[in-house]
Write an enzyme that holds these catalytic residues in place. Structure first.
Site, PDB file in Angstrom:
ATOM      1  N   ASP A   1       0.798  -1.232   0.000  1.00 34.61           N
ATOM      2  CA  ASP A   1       0.000   0.000   0.000  1.00 34.61           C
ATOM      3  C   ASP A   1       0.830   1.281   0.000  1.00 34.61           C
ATOM      4  OD1 ASP A   1      -2.393  -1.394   0.026  1.00 34.61           O
ATOM      5  OD2 ASP A   1      -2.489  -1.460   2.207  1.00 34.61           O
TER       6      ASP A   1
ATOM      7  N   ASP B   1       0.867   6.027   1.713  1.00 36.07           N
ATOM      8  CA  ASP B   1      -0.374   5.718   2.423  1.00 36.07           C
ATOM      9  C   ASP B   1      -0.211   6.154   3.885  1.00 36.07           C
ATOM     10  OD1 ASP B   1      -2.948   4.839   2.818  1.00 36.07           O
ATOM     11  OD2 ASP B   1      -2.441   2.733   2.902  1.00 36.07           O
TER      12      ASP B   1
ATOM     13  N   ASP C   1       0.175   1.662   9.994  1.00 32.29           N
ATOM     14  CA  ASP C   1      -1.198   1.160   9.977  1.00 32.29           C
ATOM     15  C   ASP C   1      -1.225  -0.209  10.634  1.00 32.29           C
ATOM     16  OD1 ASP C   1      -1.925   3.418   8.611  1.00 32.29           O
ATOM     17  OD2 ASP C   1      -2.541   2.404   6.766  1.00 32.29           O
TER      18      ASP C   1
ATOM     19  N   ARG D   1      -5.485  11.714  11.457  1.00 26.37           N
ATOM     20  CA  ARG D   1      -5.253  10.318  11.842  1.00 26.37           C
ATOM     21  C   ARG D   1      -4.016  10.164  12.722  1.00 26.37           C
ATOM     22  NH1 ARG D   1      -6.814   6.381   6.714  1.00 26.37           N
ATOM     23  NH2 ARG D   1      -8.879   7.290   6.305  1.00 26.37           N
TER      24      ARG D   1
END
Length: 387
Positions: free
Chosen positions: A184, A208, A212, A264
């Site tokens: 990603d 990205d 994550d 985020r």
């Protein structure tokens, strides 16, 4: 001018001055091992239990594995490669991902046995495809300037007991994998993994996310990192519909969320998230967000809003059913300092037992973050000196 206006202007000026007084970490740069930025010439306790555990040891080079005893939070049981041999990376190349050459990071990180991986010199590692790190590995960049950049980066896929320490990860991009599929473009992608600790890394400018964690990952600590210059910083939870993340537990502690970050920090779904003693500076949209009823406990953080009047709020909810739904989610701020107009919108039951379940470590008073230089991100450790 009325008395009320004078008082308001005084408080606003004081808040801005206080925010400006917070020290910033050294910027990421092409440092060499002869430099001393982000290291301590003399050593004294800082109140950061991770750093106080090992950084005063002048013989850190010979006691590297003691780092595995220093984790806190939900990832505290990660031992990385402590039970294995040392493996020294001597080659920054990545010519054949399917048949990696001995001496490369890919060769070491994909072995079946536990390994504590170190580096013999400064190097910039540009990968042809992401490295899928296997269980019981430590990637330890102390003593050298080790960068993973300008290509795919690191992935943890259904593994456990991984420690990633003192690596500068930046400009990560997607790429096709030899055995099918694509990465990603995350800096570090954690998929279906547990007992993971990411400490003292600097991360920026990936395609990205910077970090994550999804698809049933849990028991993770993300600490002492310097994150900057990025949009979607950290996603924790695969999707609103994926129930496998209900037991996710992540501690986010002692990090510096710096310049050029948009949103985020993290963005959470389901699960339990303990956010402790971080400094957030001038996010461009929001700092902490979520959906699908995550439990978020924010303790002892410093939130410094930008001057943009539309981005003062720390929090953001995404809810299909609107306010009636998210008002039941347990989000709590305790001992946080809100500067330059920053504000945290709480919700749910302030005394919920879920906060006890997710208190993964003891928070320091946020005021102490002002008096301690944020020694975050990669460290320029020197031999025979405290790091």
């Amino acid at each position: 001018m009325s008395t009320v206006c004078i008082i308001f202007l005084f408080l606003l000026t004081a808040s801005y001055a206080f925010a400006s007084a917070f020290p910033k970490p050294s910027p990421p740069r092409q440092w060499s091992t002869s430099e001393t930025s982000n290291s301590t010439a003399s050593c004294s306790p800082t109140g950061n239990p991770i750093d106080d555990c090992w950084r005063c040891d002048q013989k850190w080079k010979f006691n590297r594995k003691s780092l595995a005893d220093c984790a806190v939070g939900f990832g505290r049981d990660s031992i990385g490669g402590r039970a294995g041999e040392f493996y020294t990376v001597t080659d920054s190349g990545d010519e054949d991902p399917l048949h990696p050459s001995p001496g490369t990071l890919r060769y070491a990180a994909t072995q079946d046995q536990p390994l504590w991986i170190i580096f013999d010199k400064d190097m910039v590692i540009t990968l042809k495809e992401d490295i899928q790190v296997t269980s019981y590995k430590t990637i330890d960049g102390r003593g050298n300037n080790v960068q993973i950049a300008y290509g795919p980066c690191l992935a943890l896929y259904q593994v456990s007991n991984v420690i990633i320490h003192n690596i500068y990860i930046h400009h990560c991009v997607p790429a096709k994998r030899s055995l099918g599929g694509y990465s990603d473009g995350d800096g570090i992608s954690i998929f279906g993994s547990r007992d993971v600790w990411i400490d003292h890394c600097t991360l920026e400018k990936c395609r990205d996310g910077l970090i994550d964690a999804v698809s049933g990952s849990t028991d993770i600590t993300i600490s002492n990192n310097y994150m900057l210059n990025h949009n979607e910083v950290m996603l924790l939870g695969h999707s609103d519909e994926f129930d496998g993340d209900r037991d996710m537990r992540v501690s986010i502690a002692f990090n510096y969320f710096g310049e050029g970050l948009v949103q985020r920090m993290p963005r959470c779904r389901h699960g339990y998230f303990h956010i402790v003693n971080n400094i957030y500076r001038e996010w461009e949209m929001y700092a902490i967000g979520g959906s699908a009823n995550p439990t978020i406990f924010s303790q002892g953080n410093v939130f410094i809003a930008s001057d943009n009047q539309f981005t003062k709020e720390v929090t953001k909810r995404e809810s299909v059913d609107g306010d009636d739904e998210w008002k039941e989610w347990n989000w709590k701020s305790e001992g946080d300092q809100m500067l330059n107009g920053a504000f945290f919108t709480p919700s749910g039951n302030e005394d919920s037992p879920s906060y006890t379940k997710m208190s993964s470590m003891v928070a320091r008073p946020a005021s102490l973050l002002k008096t301690t230089h944020p020694s975050v991100g990669v460290l320029s450790c020197q031999i025979d000196k405290p790091c």
